[in-house]
Scaffold this motif. Structure first.
Motif, PDB file in Angstrom:
ATOM      1  N   ASP A 145       0.829  -1.208   0.000  1.00  0.00           N
ATOM      2  CA  ASP A 145       0.000   0.000   0.000  1.00  0.00           C
ATOM      3  C   ASP A 145       0.872   1.271   0.000  1.00  0.00           C
ATOM      4  OD1 ASP A 145      -1.842   1.970   0.409  1.00  0.00           O
ATOM      5  OD2 ASP A 145      -2.443   1.318   2.425  1.00  0.00           O
ATOM      6  N   PRO A 146       0.728   2.120  -1.022  1.00  0.00           N
ATOM      7  CA  PRO A 146       1.573   3.324  -1.067  1.00  0.00           C
ATOM      8  C   PRO A 146       1.106   4.453  -0.145  1.00  0.00           C
ATOM      9  CG  PRO A 146       0.143   3.246  -2.985  1.00  0.00           C
ATOM     10  CD  PRO A 146      -0.133   1.987  -2.213  1.00  0.00           C
ATOM     11  N   SER A 147      -0.154   4.374   0.346  1.00  0.00           N
ATOM     12  CA  SER A 147      -0.719   5.571   0.992  1.00  0.00           C
ATOM     13  C   SER A 147      -0.007   6.022   2.274  1.00  0.00           C
ATOM     14  CB  SER A 147      -2.227   5.430   1.201  1.00  0.00           C
ATOM     15  OG  SER A 147      -2.528   4.277   1.897  1.00  0.00           O
ATOM     16  N   PHE A 149       3.093   6.114   2.727  1.00  0.00           N
ATOM     17  CA  PHE A 149       4.270   6.851   2.255  1.00  0.00           C
ATOM     18  C   PHE A 149       3.842   8.206   1.670  1.00  0.00           C
ATOM     19  CE2 PHE A 149       5.279   2.420   2.399  1.00  0.00           C
ATOM     20  CZ  PHE A 149       6.525   2.403   2.983  1.00  0.00           C
ATOM     21  N   THR A 150       2.691   8.198   0.991  1.00  0.00           N
ATOM     22  CA  THR A 150       2.156   9.467   0.481  1.00  0.00           C
ATOM     23  C   THR A 150       1.857  10.400   1.657  1.00  0.00           C
ATOM     24  OG1 THR A 150       1.147   8.265  -1.343  1.00  0.00           O
ATOM     25  CG2 THR A 150       0.343  10.490  -0.964  1.00  0.00           C
ATOM     26  N   ALA A 151       1.276   9.833   2.714  1.00  0.00           N
ATOM     27  CA  ALA A 151       0.927  10.649   3.888  1.00  0.00           C
ATOM     28  C   ALA A 151       2.185  11.176   4.575  1.00  0.00           C
ATOM     29  CB  ALA A 151       0.105   9.815   4.867  1.00  0.00           C
ATOM     30  N   GLN A 179      -9.242  17.684   4.398  1.00  0.00           N
ATOM     31  CA  GLN A 179     -10.419  17.354   3.584  1.00  0.00           C
ATOM     32  C   GLN A 179     -10.245  15.946   3.029  1.00  0.00           C
ATOM     33  OE1 GLN A 179     -10.665  18.943  -0.427  1.00  0.00           O
ATOM     34  NE2 GLN A 179     -12.831  19.425  -0.148  1.00  0.00           N
ATOM     35  N   GLY A 180     -11.057  15.003   3.503  1.00  0.00           N
ATOM     36  CA  GLY A 180     -10.968  13.617   3.012  1.00  0.00           C
ATOM     37  C   GLY A 180     -10.155  12.757   3.971  1.00  0.00           C
ATOM     38  N   LEU A 181     -10.799  11.705   4.489  1.00  0.00           N
ATOM     39  CA  LEU A 181     -10.146  10.841   5.483  1.00  0.00           C
ATOM     40  C   LEU A 181     -10.017   9.423   4.946  1.00  0.00           C
ATOM     41  CD1 LEU A 181     -12.203  12.215   8.495  1.00  0.00           C
ATOM     42  CD2 LEU A 181      -9.796  12.679   8.020  1.00  0.00           C
ATOM     43  N   GLY A 182      -9.645   9.330   3.674  1.00  0.00           N
ATOM     44  CA  GLY A 182      -9.463   8.010   3.057  1.00  0.00           C
ATOM     45  C   GLY A 182      -8.083   7.464   3.378  1.00  0.00           C
ATOM     46  N   HIS A 183      -7.529   6.694   2.445  1.00  0.00           N
ATOM     47  CA  HIS A 183      -6.238   6.047   2.687  1.00  0.00           C
ATOM     48  C   HIS A 183      -5.172   7.046   3.122  1.00  0.00           C
ATOM     49  CE1 HIS A 183      -8.203   2.971   0.206  1.00  0.00           C
ATOM     50  NE2 HIS A 183      -7.480   2.151   0.944  1.00  0.00           N
ATOM     51  N   VAL A 184      -5.024   8.130   2.377  1.00  0.00           N
ATOM     52  CA  VAL A 184      -3.956   9.082   2.684  1.00  0.00           C
ATOM     53  C   VAL A 184      -4.360  10.007   3.832  1.00  0.00           C
ATOM     54  CG1 VAL A 184      -2.486  10.907   1.779  1.00  0.00           C
ATOM     55  CG2 VAL A 184      -3.175   9.049   0.283  1.00  0.00           C
ATOM     56  N   VAL A 201     -11.662  18.207  10.555  1.00  0.00           N
ATOM     57  CA  VAL A 201     -11.783  17.192   9.497  1.00  0.00           C
ATOM     58  C   VAL A 201     -13.165  17.220   8.835  1.00  0.00           C
ATOM     59  CG1 VAL A 201     -10.114  15.604  10.555  1.00  0.00           C
ATOM     60  CG2 VAL A 201     -12.534  15.414  11.157  1.00  0.00           C
ATOM     61  N   ALA A 202     -13.203  16.733   7.598  1.00  0.00           N
ATOM     62  CA  ALA A 202     -14.489  16.539   6.909  1.00  0.00           C
ATOM     63  C   ALA A 202     -14.346  15.412   5.901  1.00  0.00           C
ATOM     64  CB  ALA A 202     -14.905  17.817   6.176  1.00  0.00           C
ATOM     65  N   ASP A 203     -15.388  14.606   5.826  1.00  0.00           N
ATOM     66  CA  ASP A 203     -15.445  13.543   4.805  1.00  0.00           C
ATOM     67  C   ASP A 203     -16.919  13.317   4.499  1.00  0.00           C
ATOM     68  OD1 ASP A 203     -13.298  11.058   3.914  1.00  0.00           O
ATOM     69  OD2 ASP A 203     -15.442  10.728   3.580  1.00  0.00           O
ATOM     70  N   CYS A 237      -7.192  16.283   0.704  1.00  0.00           N
ATOM     71  CA  CYS A 237      -6.813  14.874   0.495  1.00  0.00           C
ATOM     72  C   CYS A 237      -7.984  14.100  -0.089  1.00  0.00           C
ATOM     73  CB  CYS A 237      -6.384  14.245   1.828  1.00  0.00           C
ATOM     74  SG  CYS A 237      -4.896  14.950   2.502  1.00  0.00           S
ATOM     75  N   ALA A 238      -8.767  14.759  -0.959  1.00  0.00           N
ATOM     76  CA  ALA A 238      -9.918  14.060  -1.539  1.00  0.00           C
ATOM     77  C   ALA A 238      -9.945  14.272  -3.052  1.00  0.00           C
ATOM     78  CB  ALA A 238     -11.203  14.533  -0.885  1.00  0.00           C
ATOM     79  N   LEU A 239     -10.410  15.454  -3.452  1.00  0.00           N
ATOM     80  CA  LEU A 239     -10.738  15.677  -4.857  1.00  0.00           C
ATOM     81  C   LEU A 239      -9.774  16.625  -5.550  1.00  0.00           C
ATOM     82  CD1 LEU A 239     -14.407  16.655  -4.022  1.00  0.00           C
ATOM     83  CD2 LEU A 239     -13.631  14.395  -4.739  1.00  0.00           C
ATOM     84  N   GLY A 240      -9.807  16.595  -6.885  1.00  0.00           N
ATOM     85  CA  GLY A 240      -9.060  17.568  -7.669  1.00  0.00           C
ATOM     86  C   GLY A 240      -9.898  18.817  -7.913  1.00  0.00           C
ATOM     87  N   GLY A 258      -1.644  19.581   0.635  1.00  0.00           N
ATOM     88  CA  GLY A 258      -2.309  18.291   0.837  1.00  0.00           C
ATOM     89  C   GLY A 258      -1.984  17.342  -0.292  1.00  0.00           C
ATOM     90  N   ALA A 259      -2.508  16.118  -0.193  1.00  0.00           N
ATOM     91  CA  ALA A 259      -2.100  15.043  -1.098  1.00  0.00           C
ATOM     92  C   ALA A 259      -2.920  14.933  -2.379  1.00  0.00           C
ATOM     93  CB  ALA A 259      -2.183  13.708  -0.360  1.00  0.00           C
ATOM     94  N   ALA A 260      -4.079  15.572  -2.440  1.00  0.00           N
ATOM     95  CA  ALA A 260      -4.959  15.352  -3.598  1.00  0.00           C
ATOM     96  C   ALA A 260      -4.245  15.697  -4.902  1.00  0.00           C
ATOM     97  CB  ALA A 260      -6.231  16.178  -3.455  1.00  0.00           C
TER      98      ALA A 260
END
Ligand code: NAD
Length: 365
Positions: A145-147, A149-151, A179-184, A201-203, A237-240, A258-260
């Motif tokens: 899982d790369p996430s 490392f992305t985080a 923004q976004g509490l998924g993998h990353v 936080v928000a998701d 960390c969610a959308l583009g 952020g990571a998005a």
């Protein structure tokens, strides 16, 4: 449909239109550059409204991968594939095997992996037809899982931005809106919480938001508010395309980091952020931790120490961009693009002089 005159065409080396009547495969593989090494980038499956939209996505995403890999100091070029179809309905073994044969046909010039709509198990089917696949769970150099490392890279990037813009050595006591509490996003919250930051936080998933409130003492806000709340840092960390003419004037934080992927709706939004005195960490630089981790697998030698040191270096790469942007009065996104283009051009010149850069590497599964 125009390719060479397409607005997203950026000197791409090769664009392959793939069709297989039996499996129903319709895909586009865009190889932007192999100057630094084989073109690496995931495969996305999406119900594009038109072939034109799929081509645009493939061209934009593959160029983004070239820039990301160049700035991460990897011996990889940039490419991307898109499969036109509904990931919920149109997947089949025949489809992925057919895609694998097209990837194999490029003889290692393009190396694929998972992206939106594609799982590790889909890629395992692709891997039955070609060795040129990364992001698998098994195999000699599997990187998993790369996430995380992305985080970690995103956390390092936030530290660099905080140091540059707020003059602070760490994030202790600072407020970060994620923004976004998924993998990353989740792993990023863990890192920030451990380092003493306060989280907002928000998701769209209420369950995961509640979990973050209880695990990190975070404050939950609605998805409409998260970018505009009172925070020191906003971490998308969610959308583009969330940074645009409508959103940027409403942002109160002094840092967006952020990571998005593809956070800027258009290139001019980088300037809008600068004029608004918001420090923006270019997305493909700050979120490179995942590809850094997968790169070892792609070249067949996974070295955790090297991965950790490259992920740590995201801090210094970003500081360099921030300093250059201030000095030249330019948007950080613009400076990052120029730096990436320079690296690719230099590699191409070395390649033309025959000094070896840009060779293709046979992936060892
Ligand atoms: P993910 O699908 O696991 O998580 C995304 C989260 O965002 C989900 O929990 C989803 O419910 C939430 N979300 C969706 N719409 C939202 C909205 N409007 N407001 C708030 N939350 C919303 O994805 P991920 O792997 O965590 O990736 C997150 C972002 O980082 C994506 O843009 C991805 O392209 C980028 N990225 C990921 C990696 C990686 O290693 N996974 C690497 C580089 C870039």
């Amino acid at each position: 449909m125009s390719v060479f005159n397409h607005e997203a065409f950026a000197g791409h080396e090769q664009v392959v239109f793939c069709h297989d009547a039996i499996s129903g495969l319709k895909a586009i593989i865009a190889v932007h550059s192999t100057a630094l090494g084989p073109a690496a980038g995931g495969c996305r499956m999406w119900s594009y409204a038109s072939d034109e939209e799929a081509l645009r996505d493939a061209l934009r995403l593959s160029r983004g991968m070239s820039y990301k890999n160049a700035m991460a100091g990897l011996e990889l070029g940039g490419g991307k594939a898109v499969i036109i179809g509904d990931a919920g309905k149109d997947k089949s073994e025949a489809l992925f095997r057919s895609f694998g044969r097209f990837v194999e046909g490029l003889s290692g010039k393009y190396i694929t992996a998972e992206d939106v709509g594609i799982s590790v198990s889909d890629m395992e089917i692709v891997a039955q037809e070609t060795d040129h696949v990364g992001g698998l769970n098994s195999g000699q150099a599997a990187s998993g899982d790369p996430s995380p490392f992305t985080a970690r890279g995103t956390f390092n990037g936030i530290r660099a931005a905080v140091r540059h813009r707020l003059g602070k050595q760490d994030v202790r006591g600072l407020v970060v809106a994620v923004q976004g509490l998924g993998h990353v996003g989740w792993h990023l919250c863990e890192e920030l919480h451990r380092a003493g930051a306060k989280l907002i936080v928000a998701d769209i998933n209420d369950d995961i938001t509640r979990k973050a409130v209880s695990a990190f003492g975070a404050t939950a806000v609605s998805c409409d508010e998260i970018l505009f709340c009172d925070a020191d840092v906003v971490a998308p960390c969610a959308l583009g395309a969330i940074m645009n003419e409508q959103s940027i004037p409403r942002i109160k934080a002094r840092i967006v980091a952020g990571a998005a992927n593809n956070q800027l709706s258009s290139a001019s939004d980088g300037d809008l952020l600068r004029l608004q005195k918001i420090l923006y960490a270019p997305d493909y630089v700050i979120n490179a931790g995942g590809i850094i981790n997968v790169a070892g697998e792609i070249i067949g030698r996974y070295d955790r120490t090297l991965v950790d040191s490259k992920v740590a270096s995201i801090h210094d790469v970003l500081l360099d961009i921030f300093i250059r942007a201030d000095r030249e009065g330019r948007a950080t996104s613009d400076v990052a693009d120029s730096m990436a283009q320079e690296k690719i051009l230099q590699a191409r010149q070395r390649q033309m002089k025959g000094t070896g850069a840009g060779r293709t590497v046979k992936h060892v599964a």
